[in-house]
Design an enzyme around this catalytic site. Structure first.
Site, PDB file in Angstrom:
ATOM      1  N   ASN A   8       0.868  -1.177   0.000  1.00  0.00           N
ATOM      2  CA  ASN A   8       0.000   0.000   0.000  1.00  0.00           C
ATOM      3  C   ASN A   8       0.903   1.225   0.000  1.00  0.00           C
ATOM      4  OD1 ASN A   8      -1.826   2.047   0.413  1.00  0.00           O
ATOM      5  ND2 ASN A   8      -2.712   1.213   2.277  1.00  0.00           N
ATOM      6  N   ARG A  89      -2.309  -2.046  -3.594  1.00  0.00           N
ATOM      7  CA  ARG A  89      -3.586  -1.392  -3.335  1.00  0.00           C
ATOM      8  C   ARG A  89      -3.656  -0.116  -4.173  1.00  0.00           C
ATOM      9  NH1 ARG A  89      -5.111   2.960   1.154  1.00  0.00           N
ATOM     10  NH2 ARG A  89      -7.363   2.996   0.894  1.00  0.00           N
ATOM     11  N   HIS A 178     -12.562   2.113   0.175  1.00  0.00           N
ATOM     12  CA  HIS A 178     -12.465   1.051   1.190  1.00  0.00           C
ATOM     13  C   HIS A 178     -13.105  -0.265   0.734  1.00  0.00           C
ATOM     14  CE1 HIS A 178     -12.506   4.645   4.167  1.00  0.00           C
ATOM     15  NE2 HIS A 178     -11.243   4.274   3.962  1.00  0.00           N
ATOM     16  N   ARG A 239     -12.021  15.349   7.094  1.00  0.00           N
ATOM     17  CA  ARG A 239     -12.900  15.551   5.943  1.00  0.00           C
ATOM     18  C   ARG A 239     -14.329  15.838   6.401  1.00  0.00           C
ATOM     19  NH1 ARG A 239     -11.080   9.957   3.445  1.00  0.00           N
ATOM     20  NH2 ARG A 239      -8.845  10.324   3.362  1.00  0.00           N
ATOM     21  N   GLU A 332     -12.896  -0.855  15.502  1.00  0.00           N
ATOM     22  CA  GLU A 332     -12.279  -1.965  16.224  1.00  0.00           C
ATOM     23  C   GLU A 332     -11.823  -1.589  17.629  1.00  0.00           C
ATOM     24  OE1 GLU A 332      -9.069  -3.613  13.868  1.00  0.00           O
ATOM     25  OE2 GLU A 332     -10.237  -3.391  12.027  1.00  0.00           O
ATOM     26  N   ASN A 333     -11.436  -0.321  17.821  1.00  0.00           N
ATOM     27  CA  ASN A 333     -10.695   0.029  19.037  1.00  0.00           C
ATOM     28  C   ASN A 333     -11.290   1.142  19.888  1.00  0.00           C
ATOM     29  OD1 ASN A 333      -8.329  -1.736  18.418  1.00  0.00           O
ATOM     30  ND2 ASN A 333      -8.176  -0.390  16.643  1.00  0.00           N
ATOM     31  N   GLU A 384      -7.219  -5.814   4.778  1.00  0.00           N
ATOM     32  CA  GLU A 384      -7.159  -5.520   3.348  1.00  0.00           C
ATOM     33  C   GLU A 384      -5.984  -6.227   2.678  1.00  0.00           C
ATOM     34  OE1 GLU A 384      -8.547  -0.992   2.950  1.00  0.00           O
ATOM     35  OE2 GLU A 384      -7.418  -1.399   4.776  1.00  0.00           O
TER      36      GLU A 384
END
Length: 398
Positions: A8, A89, A178, A239, A332-333, A384
């Site tokens: 990536n 990617r 994504h 954003r 996730e966190n 990914e």
């Protein structure tokens, strides 16, 4: 068996994982950061070892050379000839790519044409491709597109209500992003929770500094929140997410700033950073909110509302939902953000959540919903890179 490298390349970074396939065993992983600087950072992790070096990284070619030398130096491979394929990617595939392809001259030319849609990432992807192409001549390389998974959307889901001729002539439409992550999450949810169920509807929430949601029916995307570029959809770290189009014109007139300047503000100085005035990092925002900072509290509420609204929208789009999946950095966190989103949707969707369990979960797969919940809710860490490695293996196994 084959060794496949998942790459990536960002504008100033190179993230990588080397897999033994088809076992999907991670042989090493790491990142080159601050490319273009004299104090670049190179990290490689293998086994129980983690090695970090600070050194000049003038360009991606030097970073790739450093990585390949490290693979041999630390005995991860006996020689570079063991690397069977490199998968890259690529964020924006436009209308051209609905699946991964060989990274050849045709793919390179099309990705270059898409630079106006992705000026931040596309040049870096091409640079990464050339760096590996020069370092590993003859090794197959493939391009894996973030937008490919979303190519199954119907016109009424991806078109904008602008003059149709503009949509066609300028390829102006919703592309999403994504997609590799959303695809992985849908596959993993089906495998782990619905192995014998033929039809499955899932809402995936990939929420981190960049964030998007997708509505997925039977493994295919029917709608996604990001738009023509990754600026659209939900509020993010810096954003705006979706805006009334007139906001651009109004603020340009108010401030005297150009469209380009305002577009830069929408991309880099808005979202959590712009609303909170504290940080684009949600950990800083959460801490300040807990200490009573009202703008940080507002930023958290605004983000929660935008994500909850998309979940409600996608429930309607799918007709019924079997599972909601949280993933990526926040998903996730960040238990508090999951809790806020779930409490904003639980009455409408009939959710029943184990919030005590939710408070303990960071970075691992778990079922958060209780048996009486009308929709299952899970956390599934995304991967990914393994999706890229799988496509690499398919390529060399042909």
């Amino acid at each position: 068996m084959a060794k496949c490298m998942a790459v990536n390349a960002g504008s100033s970074s190179l993230k990588y994982k080397l897999f033994e396939m088809p076992e999907e065993k991670v042989l090493c992983s790491g990142m080159a950061e601050r490319i273009g600087h004299d104090d670049g950072i190179f990290t490689i992790k293998f086994g129980d070892e983690k090695i970090t070096k600070v050194l000049p990284l003038p360009d991606h070619a030097v970073a790739v050379d450093l990585l390949l030398k490290a693979l041999v130096e630390y005995g991860i491979v006996a020689s570079l000839s063991e690397i069977s394929c490199v998968g890259h990617r690529v964020v924006q595939g436009g209308k051209y790519f609905s699946h991964s392809v060989d990274f050849d001259e045709d793919a390179e030319a099309k990705i270059a044409k898409l630079i106006p849609l992705d000026p931040l990432h596309a040049p870096a992807h091409l640079t990464g491709f050339h760096a590996f192409h020069d370092a590993l001549p003859g090794v197959p390389e493939i391009a894996v597109f973030d937008t490919a998974f979303h190519q199954t959307m119907e016109p009424e889901d991806y078109l904008y209500p602008i003059p149709y001729e503009m949509s066609v002539e300028y390829d102006c439409r919703r592309y999403g992003a994504h997609g590799t992550s959303h695809n992985y999450l849908a596959d993993q949810a089906k495998k782990d929770f619905f192995p014998n169920q033929e039809h499955v509807n899932i809402i995936t929430a990939h929420i981190g500094s960049g964030a998007s949601l997708a509505a997925i029916r039977d493994g295919k995307c029917v709608a996604t929140s990001m738009g023509l570029t990754p600026l659209g959809g939900v509020m993010m770290g810096t954003r705006t997410g979706d805006l009334d189009p007139s906001v651009m014109d109004y603020l340009c007139n108010c401030t005297g700033k150009s469209v380009d300047e305002m577009y830069d503000i929408f991309n880099k100085k808005s979202g959590f950073l712009g609303v909170s005035g504290v940080s684009n990092d949600t950990r800083d925002v959460e801490k300040a909110a807990a200490e009573g900072n009202e703008r940080c509290q507002l930023a958290m509420k605004l983000f929660t509302r935008t994500v909850a609204n998309f979940i409600g929208q996608y429930y309607v789009r799918l007709g019924h939902v079997d599972m909601i999946v949280f993933s990526a950095g926040l998903g996730e966190n960040a238990p508090l953000f999951r809790e806020l989103i779930l409490k904003a949707t639980e009455e409408a969707l009939g959710l029943s959540i184990d919030y005590e369990l939710n408070a303990k979960i960071r970075g691992k797969e778990v079922l958060l919903s209780k048996p009486d919940s009308k929709i299952m809710v899970t956390v599934i860490p995304t991967d990914e890179e393994v999706m890229i490695a799988r496509d690499c293996y398919k390529r060399i196994a042909q």
